[in-house]
Design a protein around this motif. Structure first.
Motif, short mmCIF file in Angstrom:
data_model
loop_
_atom_site.label_atom_id
_atom_site.label_comp_id
_atom_site.label_asym_id
_atom_site.label_seq_id
_atom_site.Cartn_x
_atom_site.Cartn_y
_atom_site.Cartn_z
N VAL A 30 0.84 -1.21 0.00
CA VAL A 30 0.00 0.00 0.00
C VAL A 30 0.87 1.25 0.00
O VAL A 30 0.66 2.18 -0.78
CB VAL A 30 -0.93 0.00 1.23
N LEU A 31 1.89 1.25 0.88
CA LEU A 31 2.75 2.43 0.98
C LEU A 31 3.49 2.69 -0.33
O LEU A 31 3.60 3.83 -0.78
CB LEU A 31 3.75 2.27 2.14
N VAL A 32 3.98 1.61 -0.94
CA VAL A 32 4.72 1.78 -2.19
C VAL A 32 3.80 2.32 -3.28
O VAL A 32 4.14 3.28 -3.99
CB VAL A 32 5.36 0.44 -2.63
N VAL A 33 2.60 1.74 -3.39
CA VAL A 33 1.66 2.21 -4.41
C VAL A 33 1.29 3.68 -4.16
O VAL A 33 1.24 4.50 -5.08
CB VAL A 33 0.39 1.33 -4.45
N ALA A 34 1.07 4.03 -2.88
CA ALA A 34 0.72 5.42 -2.56
C ALA A 34 1.87 6.36 -2.94
O ALA A 34 1.65 7.42 -3.53
CB ALA A 34 0.41 5.56 -1.07
N LEU A 35 3.09 5.94 -2.63
CA LEU A 35 4.26 6.77 -2.94
C LEU A 35 4.37 6.99 -4.44
O LEU A 35 4.55 8.11 -4.92
CB LEU A 35 5.52 6.09 -2.40
N VAL A 36 4.24 5.89 -5.18
CA VAL A 36 4.37 6.02 -6.64
C VAL A 36 3.24 6.87 -7.22
O VAL A 36 3.46 7.75 -8.04
CB VAL A 36 4.40 4.62 -7.31
N THR A 37 2.02 6.63 -6.74
CA THR A 37 0.87 7.35 -7.29
C THR A 37 0.96 8.85 -7.04
O THR A 37 0.69 9.65 -7.92
CB THR A 37 -0.44 6.82 -6.66
N HIS A 38 1.35 9.23 -5.84
CA HIS A 38 1.25 10.65 -5.48
C HIS A 38 2.57 11.40 -5.51
O HIS A 38 2.58 12.61 -5.48
CB HIS A 38 0.61 10.79 -4.10
N ARG A 39 3.68 10.67 -5.55
CA ARG A 39 4.94 11.39 -5.42
C ARG A 39 5.95 11.06 -6.52
O ARG A 39 7.05 11.55 -6.50
CB ARG A 39 5.62 11.05 -4.08
N MET A 40 5.58 10.21 -7.48
CA MET A 40 6.58 9.85 -8.48
C MET A 40 6.08 10.10 -9.88
O MET A 40 4.89 10.22 -10.13
CB MET A 40 7.02 8.39 -8.28
N ARG A 41 7.03 10.20 -10.81
CA ARG A 41 6.68 10.56 -12.18
C ARG A 41 5.75 9.53 -12.81
O ARG A 41 4.82 9.89 -13.54
CB ARG A 41 7.96 10.72 -13.00
N PHE A 42 5.98 8.25 -12.49
CA PHE A 42 5.12 7.24 -13.09
C PHE A 42 3.67 7.41 -12.62
O PHE A 42 2.73 7.27 -13.40
CB PHE A 42 5.60 5.82 -12.75
N GLY A 43 3.50 7.76 -11.34
CA GLY A 43 2.17 7.96 -10.81
C GLY A 43 1.46 9.11 -11.52
O GLY A 43 0.26 9.04 -11.82
N PHE A 44 2.20 10.16 -11.80
CA PHE A 44 1.66 11.30 -12.57
C PHE A 44 1.16 10.82 -13.92
O PHE A 44 0.05 11.12 -14.33
CB PHE A 44 2.79 12.31 -12.81
N ALA A 45 2.02 10.04 -14.57
CA ALA A 45 1.66 9.53 -15.89
C ALA A 45 0.39 8.69 -15.79
O ALA A 45 -0.53 8.82 -16.61
CB ALA A 45 2.80 8.70 -16.46
N ALA A 46 0.30 7.86 -14.75
CA ALA A 46 -0.86 6.98 -14.60
C ALA A 46 -2.12 7.79 -14.33
O ALA A 46 -3.18 7.51 -14.88
CB ALA A 46 -0.62 5.98 -13.47
N ARG A 47 -1.99 8.84 -13.50
CA ARG A 47 -3.17 9.65 -13.19
C ARG A 47 -3.67 10.38 -14.44
O ARG A 47 -4.86 10.50 -14.67
CB ARG A 47 -2.85 10.66 -12.09
N PHE A 48 -2.73 10.89 -15.26
CA PHE A 48 -3.16 11.61 -16.46
C PHE A 48 -3.65 10.65 -17.53
O PHE A 48 -4.66 10.91 -18.18
CB PHE A 48 -2.01 12.50 -16.99
N ALA A 49 -2.95 9.53 -17.69
CA ALA A 49 -3.38 8.56 -18.71
C ALA A 49 -4.74 7.97 -18.35
O ALA A 49 -5.56 7.68 -19.22
CB ALA A 49 -2.34 7.46 -18.86
N GLY A 50 -5.01 7.81 -17.05
CA GLY A 50 -6.28 7.26 -16.63
C GLY A 50 -7.42 8.24 -16.85
O GLY A 50 -8.50 7.87 -17.28
N ASP A 51 -7.16 9.51 -16.57
CA ASP A 51 -8.22 10.51 -16.67
C ASP A 51 -8.48 10.92 -18.12
O ASP A 51 -9.61 11.08 -18.54
CB ASP A 51 -7.86 11.74 -15.82
#
Lengths: 354, 508
Positions: free
Chosen positions: A207-228
């Motif tokens: 959970v912590l790793v996924v949260a870190l990647v989603t909210h604090r890392m470049r890949f998470g940014f990409a995932a949030r934008f690609a998803g939306d």
């Protein structure tokens, strides 16, 4: 009547309003659920004891709830990681079964020597990822509906599991369709608190790793934008297909890991029941947690509590296990209704003069 | 009976009169005690910037929103308008910017569907359709699927629909925004015909020229207040209206002085793009130099989008594309962006922004992607401070909570400024701007234009794709015209207005 009701989209709801709505929704859902349980024959006086004390406050109950929550957290991550990319993973059970099967393979064939336990967990994650790879590729490359492919591939996984349990993995000591019990070196260590095992720590770390990647890392940014908005993400220079594939594979890996954690941590063998209800649990938890990784353990804890309570309700008061599904449904529907109320303002005009 | 309201007695001064209407959304007061009136037989132009409250006022008149306070009178009598059905029964009909038509159905089927709720059978409806067509002289082919019609024809279908439903008061929400010059002229003529036959028209627009051409009276909203109420168009100048609308003297855009061409930045040779089975772009050739704005004029849907997307690497193409002399046909979008290519797409909501992500994230996203705000971990405070700078520099209004709220809450103009703020960074070398001012008010338009010119001062090249000829003429150093995927071959001249028109229609 209906034409007097007007809906207005609100300009946006602040964090305070969302939190209050959330709390109100849970309150209403609890009240409705209690009503259902009383109607099903649970004495009113026993509700507090059965739902709170026996599930969260007694040592044995809390241990059972935490054990139950462990795979649920991972299954919910599997649902949330995919849902964030608008990929409906209806095959969490299938990925979980493949994870459990590969972990069991490592255990039964004594692969890996001293590294067997970590190898079992890695194998389970791989199994889940492999099982979701086909639906993921079909969807990303050929726009084939993932709902159908993940759903049906679960059936294949289950039939494969039965084939193994009635065949090569079957326990020769007795005739039940289960694998032999694992060796001690193949079991996740326990903490001396009921059946709670290392799997809980693994799930929380995930959970912590996924949260870190989603909210604090470049890949998470990409995932949030690609998803939306995949079109916009592509124009911004993201490789949306790759981002989607990686997120979904990791989601599948989480489901597989749930399978590994169940066989190595709780069951200590492969059975037909390891994946039961996990797709539904995972999706409902992810939805209640609004796909926010950090909320997933909290929601899982309560949904697990509900499942634990339902077992004793069944034993002591003859209440059907289906009641738990009804209650989960009530919670989800109430929340969705309340979310509608935060998004829209509903006004009902006065009746027209005749 | 609602038809009682439709009679236009000489006694009633106004067809429609609105007094003291207010409306708030949450804490934002969108309309503040607004008065407005409309006479039978007039075109009443309603001007205002984006977010001035025009749409809200009209949505109240058509029963989509309920007013917090105020009254609506029809022919002098107070009327309740609680729903779109109420409005329709009172004879108030609106043609929205986004048409509500079923594309596979023919025009007649759409009309029958809309009129079906009146309880008439098809024969009766068809008779009514013929009657309305005859009375208004509207030119609509009835038995053609709507999906095959041009935007202008769809718009006429919508107008026919509201007339068929009995509308005597027509509200047209920025109807010319989607039309070519020629189509717009026809629509203005139709509006005159309608008021000639006793209807009343509310005409919402941004374009001063159209107000002058067709309006009888004009009202102007600014920030939710009616700053100019029902003035005769003959008594006002466009300068008056400009000032009323934006609150300050508005200088006209002058054509840019020509500049010497130096170094080519973008060179396109024999570029072709397939869209399905049709060649959307055919053997296009163009060169853009440092500091140059190359205008690409043309009616929408003639291959502009495909050309832009091919240059960005979003759609496969054949031919050669060179940036600073290096071939980039095989480069990914990210690699092209690294070389300084930037893109302001025509449809910002679908192609440039992520509506559910925050304003700050949308502003910072490309900087995050390239690692400028942190190689491994991206600290939220760096994103917020990056966004804060852009919000200040580009004067993006309506941002709350330091940019942490979703960008879909911003108005169109401010959303467009956000796209600009992100795309016009210091490392941009060539900007593809596709209809960058579509739907923006005068002040925002000018701001966008200034930003593009400023970028050329830094040595950027700009490919300005627009359907707005004024915009192209005002900004471009050179002008190409695209028609059915082919580029005109007059790169080194600024053709005259009439010549561009000819080229746009594919006559040259």
């Amino acid at each position: 009547m209906l034409d007097r009701i007007t809906l207005e989209r609100r300009a946006g709801s602040g964090p305070l309003r969302s939190t209050l709505t959330y709390a109100a929704a849970i309150g209403v859902a609890l009240a409705l659920s209690l009503g259902v349980m009383v109607a099903a024959g649970v004495p009113t006086g026993a509700l507090f004891e059965e739902l709170i004390v026996q599930v969260f406050l007694s040592e044995a109950g809390l241990a059972r709830t935490l054990t139950m929550a462990t795979p649920m957290i991972l299954a919910a991550l599997a649902a949330a990681l995919c849902l964030r990319l608008k990929f409906w993973n209806i095959g969490i059970e299938g990925q979980l079964l493949m994870g459990a099967i590969l972990a069991t393979t490592v255990a039964l064939y004594d692969i890996g020597g001293p590294l067997r336990l970590p190898l079992m967990l890695i194998a389970s994650a791989l199994g889940g990822a492999l099982w979701i790879a086909l639906p993921a590729i079909l969807r990303i490359r050929f726009a084939v509906s993932e709902v159908i492919v993940t759903l049906l591939s679960t059936n294949i996984a289950f039939l494969f599991l039965q084939h193994l349990l009635f065949g090569p993995f079957g326990d020769t000591m007795h005739n039940f369709p289960t694998s032999p019990v694992f060796d001690n070196a193949e079991k996740l260590p326990r903490f001396g608190f009921g059946d709670v095992h290392l799997g809980l720590v693994i799930a929380l770390t995930a959970v912590l790793v996924v949260a870190l990647v989603t909210h604090r890392m470049r890949f998470g940014f990409a995932a949030r934008f690609a998803g939306d908005n995949p079109r916009a993400a592509q124009a911004m220079g993201f490789d949306t297909a790759r981002v989607m594939l990686v997120s979904i594979l990791v989601g599948g890996a989480m489901a597989g890991l749930a399978g590994g954690v169940i066989v190595a941590g709780t069951e200590h063998r492969l059975t037909q029941a390891v994946g039961l209800q996990m797709t539904f649990n995972g999706i409902i938890i992810a939805a209640l947690a609004r796909n926010l990784p950090l909320l997933i353990p909290i929601v899982s804890f309560f949904i697990a509590g509900l499942a634990v309570a339902s077992q004793s309700l069944k034993v002591f008061y003859g209440v059907s296990e289906g009641i738990v599904l009804i209650i989960q449904g009530i919670i989800l529907l109430t929340l969705v209704t309340f979310q509608f109320a935060t998004t829209y303002r509903v006004t009902i005009a006065a009746a027209r003069p005749a | 009976m609602p038809t009682n309201h439709l009679a236009a007695p000489d006694g009633a001064a106004f067809a429609l009169e609105v007094t003291g209407v207010s409306k708030s959304f949450g804490e934002a007061r969108v309309l503040d005690s607004v008065d407005f009136d409309l006479r039978w037989g007039e075109v009443h132009a309603l001007l205002g910037e984006n977010g001035a409250g025009k749409s809200t006022l009209m949505n109240i008149l058509t029963g989509i929103y309920a007013a917090d306070a105020g009254q609506i009178h029809l022919n002098g009598a107070p009327v309740p308008v609680r729903s779109p059905a109420d409005a329709m029964a009172l004879g108030i009909g609106m043609v929205h910017q986004h048409f509500k038509l079923i594309l596979p159905f023919t025009v007649r089927e759409n009309l029958r569907l809309a009129a079906g709720s009146t309880g008439d059978d098809w024969t009766a409806i068809d008779a009514k359709i013929s009657e309305v067509l005859e009375k208004t002289g509207l030119d609509v082919s009835l038995d053609v699927p709507v999906g095959t019609l041009s935007v202008a024809e769809r718009q006429r279908t919508e107008i026919l629909k509201v007339l068929l439903l009995g509308a005597r008061i027509l509200i047209l929400d920025e109807p010319t925004a989607v039309l070519t010059d020629h189509e717009a002229e026809r629509l203005l003529a139709l509006m005159r015909d309608l008021v000639g036959s006793g209807h009343a028209v509310v005409f919402i627009t941004h374009k001063l020229r159209e107000v002058m051409a067709v309006g009888d009276r004009v009202s102007t909203l600014r920030k939710g207040r009616m700053v100019l109420r029902g003035k005769a168009v003959a008594d006002v100048t466009s300068a008056d209206l400009s000032i009323a609308m934006i609150g300050a003297e508005q200088a006209a855009v002058d054509a840019r002085p020509a500049r010497p061409l130096t170094q080519p930045i973008l060179e396109i040779e024999n570029l072709s793009v397939l869209s399905g089975r049709i060649k959307a772009v055919k053997d296009a050739n163009l060169t853009i130099h440092a500091g140059e704005i190359l205008g690409l004029a043309g009616v929408g849907g003639n291959g502009q989008r495909e050309l832009a997307e091919a240059v960005m690497g979003l759609t496969p193409a054949t031919g050669r594309i060179r940036l600073h002399g290096d071939p980039i046909e095989q480069a990914t979008v990210a690699e092209r962006r690294a070389l300084g290519l930037r893109y302001i797409p025509a449809d910002r909501a679908s192609d440039a922004l992520s509506p559910d992500n925050s304003v700050a994230d949308n502003l910072a996203v490309t900087a995050v992607r390239t690692g400028k705000l942190g190689q491994r971990l991206v600290a939220p405070r760096r994103i917020l401070s990056h966004a804060r700078k852009l919000i200040a520099v580009f004067d993006i209004a309506g941002v709350t909570a330091g940019g942490r709220r979703p960008i879909r809450l911003l108005s169109g103009g401010n959303a467009q400024k956000s796209v600009l703020a992100r795309e016009l960074d210091t490392e941009s070398r060539l900007i593809i701007a596709h209809s960058p001012t579509r739907g923006l008010d005068v002040a925002a338009c000018r701001y966008v234009h200034d930003q593009l010119i400023e970028a050329t001062d830094r040595g950027c090249g700009v490919l300005l794709i627009s359907e707005d000829l004024e915009e192209i003429l005002a900004l471009s150093d050179h002008i190409h015209v695209i028609s059915r995927g082919s580029l005109s071959t007059t790169p080194d001249a600024r053709p005259a207005r009439e010549d561009i028109g000819e080229l746009m229609l594919g006559h040259a």
